[in-house]
Design a protein around this motif. Structure first.
Motif, mmCIF file in Angstrom:
data_model
loop_
_atom_site.group_PDB
_atom_site.id
_atom_site.type_symbol
_atom_site.label_atom_id
_atom_site.label_comp_id
_atom_site.label_asym_id
_atom_site.label_seq_id
_atom_site.Cartn_x
_atom_site.Cartn_y
_atom_site.Cartn_z
ATOM 1 N N GLY A 103 0.838 -1.191 0.000
ATOM 2 C CA GLY A 103 0.000 0.000 0.000
ATOM 3 C C GLY A 103 0.874 1.242 0.000
ATOM 4 O O GLY A 103 2.059 1.191 -0.333
ATOM 5 N N PRO A 156 0.317 1.940 -5.558
ATOM 6 C CA PRO A 156 -1.035 2.168 -5.027
ATOM 7 C C PRO A 156 -1.751 3.310 -5.739
ATOM 8 O O PRO A 156 -1.150 4.327 -6.095
ATOM 9 C CB PRO A 156 -0.777 2.527 -3.555
ATOM 10 C CG PRO A 156 0.539 1.896 -3.242
ATOM 11 C CD PRO A 156 1.340 1.966 -4.501
ATOM 12 N N SER A 194 -6.428 -6.494 -7.219
ATOM 13 C CA SER A 194 -7.141 -6.851 -5.995
ATOM 14 C C SER A 194 -8.409 -7.647 -6.317
ATOM 15 O O SER A 194 -8.688 -8.677 -5.684
ATOM 16 C CB SER A 194 -7.485 -5.590 -5.215
ATOM 17 O OG SER A 194 -8.231 -5.896 -4.063
ATOM 18 N N SER A 222 -4.567 -8.460 2.051
ATOM 19 C CA SER A 222 -4.395 -7.045 2.369
ATOM 20 C C SER A 222 -3.943 -6.346 1.099
ATOM 21 O O SER A 222 -2.780 -6.447 0.702
ATOM 22 C CB SER A 222 -3.364 -6.871 3.492
ATOM 23 O OG SER A 222 -3.146 -5.510 3.776
ATOM 24 N N ASP A 223 -4.863 -5.643 0.428
ATOM 25 C CA ASP A 223 -4.539 -5.082 -0.881
ATOM 26 C C ASP A 223 -3.920 -3.690 -0.747
ATOM 27 O O ASP A 223 -3.599 -3.223 0.351
ATOM 28 C CB ASP A 223 -5.771 -5.051 -1.786
ATOM 29 C CG ASP A 223 -6.894 -4.202 -1.216
ATOM 30 O OD1 ASP A 223 -6.633 -3.391 -0.311
ATOM 31 O OD2 ASP A 223 -8.035 -4.336 -1.695
ATOM 32 N N ALA A 224 -3.766 -3.009 -1.889
ATOM 33 C CA ALA A 224 -3.074 -1.722 -1.909
ATOM 34 C C ALA A 224 -3.859 -0.614 -1.230
ATOM 35 O O ALA A 224 -3.305 0.467 -0.990
ATOM 36 C CB ALA A 224 -2.760 -1.325 -3.358
ATOM 37 N N ASN A 225 -5.130 -0.842 -0.894
ATOM 38 C CA ASN A 225 -5.912 0.168 -0.188
ATOM 39 C C ASN A 225 -5.530 0.256 1.291
ATOM 40 O O ASN A 225 -5.868 1.237 1.957
ATOM 41 C CB ASN A 225 -7.404 -0.144 -0.309
ATOM 42 C CG ASN A 225 -7.895 -0.004 -1.739
ATOM 43 O OD1 ASN A 225 -7.495 0.906 -2.446
ATOM 44 N ND2 ASN A 225 -8.745 -0.926 -2.160
ATOM 45 N N PRO A 239 -2.768 0.957 3.905
ATOM 46 C CA PRO A 239 -1.454 1.610 3.862
ATOM 47 C C PRO A 239 -0.365 0.751 4.477
ATOM 48 O O PRO A 239 -0.607 -0.053 5.375
ATOM 49 C CB PRO A 239 -1.673 2.893 4.679
ATOM 50 C CG PRO A 239 -2.844 2.599 5.553
ATOM 51 C CD PRO A 239 -3.713 1.666 4.775
#
Length: 485
Positions: A57, A115, A124, A149-152, A154
């Motif tokens: 993220g 991100p 995602s 746990s995606d790029a959204n 942090p």
């Protein structure tokens, strides 16, 4: 079998998007290759409790500065390569940008792996579909907990993973014998694994020394049979952290028999010392190179000065600055011999290169006396000799565009030349002022990194460059004797 499998996904994407032979043309091809790669890693580790997939993220500002510089450099190099040689010198910047855009349309740009981009949003969604499919179809995925746990979210992927491990350790009923396996090639993973003080920890990584032979001849596109064969032929290796801990217990024995050292605190000090040989957040110390045995030098000085400096350098993430000052001062005494040794090796290589290029006799320097130093004993390694010689004299293969070294580290007066070249200052007062400022900000940096490794981000806005420039600007407005920078 391993109860935990934890890794982050962006490395897969970079692997395929930066490989010229694979050359993906669509996002779908990248996603299919990522799915195949995850399947391969899953089959190697066979997790039984948890699968944690983390995507990078938004990183702290200290890391973003480094990423920005690297990506701008890569984009500029790609544009220059697209134009080629002499033509790139004669065209305008607008034409250069247009050609770069045309080249990017032919292949995917790895800079989209950041991100906030469309690619990361699609990645995602694709991974969510992939996870549901595997949990419904594949028996090996049933009964395990999967976290994405995606790029959204942090934070860097590896640090999100470490934060999760620290959280689990504080929960009641946590099993201290839980086994963790972390995938990735970054050297930071070794330091982060040591910092957790988890005994049963392994790092899975590709064996970069044994790349599959088919990579050189692969002509197919991503998603075809060629990529599947490439993934199946990849060689992996496990780095067992408990073995590294055993070696550190032997290599960091304090010579004083009256001292009973605590292994966990020795490991913390080892992690701290390794910050000096390079990390993602602080400038590199010029006199310390891993390839020249800098880590051995750090450990030698540490063991020799352990009693005189008063004990351990750190207590978890807390840094004892008084002891660190003593350690750095002793370490600084090796700087002169290191630079002198490099100058000696440089001259030897230049003579060898001249003799090689003119087909003349190449002198034998095996009898040249060497400077007493615990490092630089492995300075000539791995690379072909002619290629190393060319790089060492900083010239292009055709002999043009020689890079002039204005600082000349190790030669008399190099410190004054360093500050003049890097900061544009001449007077002694300004030099002392910038030294004090740089030392203060570097101390802030090592304390920030240690806190980041052990507790998480203590400041998202901090970076050594921003902090240093802020101090310089403040000094300009508060001092009548301002220096130029």
């Amino acid at each position: 079998m391993c109860p935990f499998l934890i890794f982050w996904v962006c490395n897969f994407c970079l692997c395929f998007m930066n490989c010229a032979q694979l050359a993906p043309e669509t996002y779908e091809e990248v996603f299919k290759a990522v799915f195949k790669y995850i399947d391969r890693i899953f089959s190697l580790v066979r997790p039984r409790k948890l699968l944690y997939m983390a995507i990078d993220g938004v990183a702290p500002r200290a890391k973003m500065n480094q990423q920005r510089a690297r990506r701008f450099r890569a984009a500029k190099d790609a544009a220059d390569e697209a134009f080629g040689g002499e033509r790139s010198r004669s065209v305008s910047e607008s034409e250069r940008e247009k050609l770069a855009l045309l080249e990017q349309k032919k292949k995917l740009d790895s800079n989209v792996i950041t991100p906030g981009t469309e690619f990361m949003a699609l990645l995602s969604s694709a991974l969510q579909y992939y996870i549901r499919l595997r949990m419904n179809v594949d028996p090996g995925w049933r009964g395990i907990k999967v976290i994405l746990s995606d790029a959204n979210v942090p934070g860097e992927g590896e640090h999100k993973i470490m934060s999760y491990i620290r959280l689990q350790r504080n929960l009641p009923g946590f099993d201290p014998n839980t086994r963790h396996c972390l995938y990735g090639l970054d050297a930071d993973l070794i330091m982060l694994a040591l910092a957790t003080h988890e005994i049963h920890f392994s790092i899975l990584r590709e064996n970069v020394r044994k790349a599959p032979p088919m990579v050189r001849s692969l002509k197919g596109k991503v998603g075809g049979k060629g990529v599947e064969d490439y993934i199946l032929d990849l060689k992996f290796q496990f780095v067992n952290i408990w073995v590294l801990r055993d070696y550190l217990a032997l290599d960091m024995i304090i010579p004083d028999p009256t001292i009973k050292a605590d292994l966990e605190r020795l490991i913390d000090d080892f992690v701290f010392m390794c910050l000096f040989v390079g990390n993602d957040f602080l400038p590199h110390v010029p006199s310390l190179e891993i390839s020249e045995g800098a880590i051995d030098l750090l450990m030698t000085v540490y063991k020799k000065e352990f009693v005189r400096m008063g004990g351990y350098l750190t207590n978890s993430f807390e840094v004892n600055l008084k002891r660190v000052e003593h350690f750095v001062q002793v370490l600084g005494n090796q700087e002169g011999p290191i630079f002198k040794k490099r100058i000696q090796i440089q001259k030897e290589r230049e003579v060898r290169f001249r003799g090689f290029s003119t087909n003349k006799f190449v002198p034998n320097f095996s009898k040249v006396p060497s400077i007493e130093s615990p490092i630089l004993k492995n300075s000539q390694n791995d690379q072909p000799r002619d290629e190393k010689i060319q790089r060492s004299i900083n010239c292009t293969p055709d002999g043009a565009n020689i890079v002039v070294d204005k600082i000349k580290l190790g030669e008399p007066g190099w410190k004054k030349r360093f500050y003049n070249e890097k900061f544009g200052i001449e007077s002694n007062d300004d030099r002392e002022k910038i030294k004090r400022c740089a030392v203060l900000k570097y101390i802030e940096g090592i304390c920030w990194v240690m806190h980041y490794y052990y507790q998480g981000v203590c400041s998202w806005q901090w970076s050594v460059l921003h902090s240093l420039l802020s101090s310089l600007i403040y000094d300009i407005y508060t001092s009548s004797n301002c220096f130029q920078y």
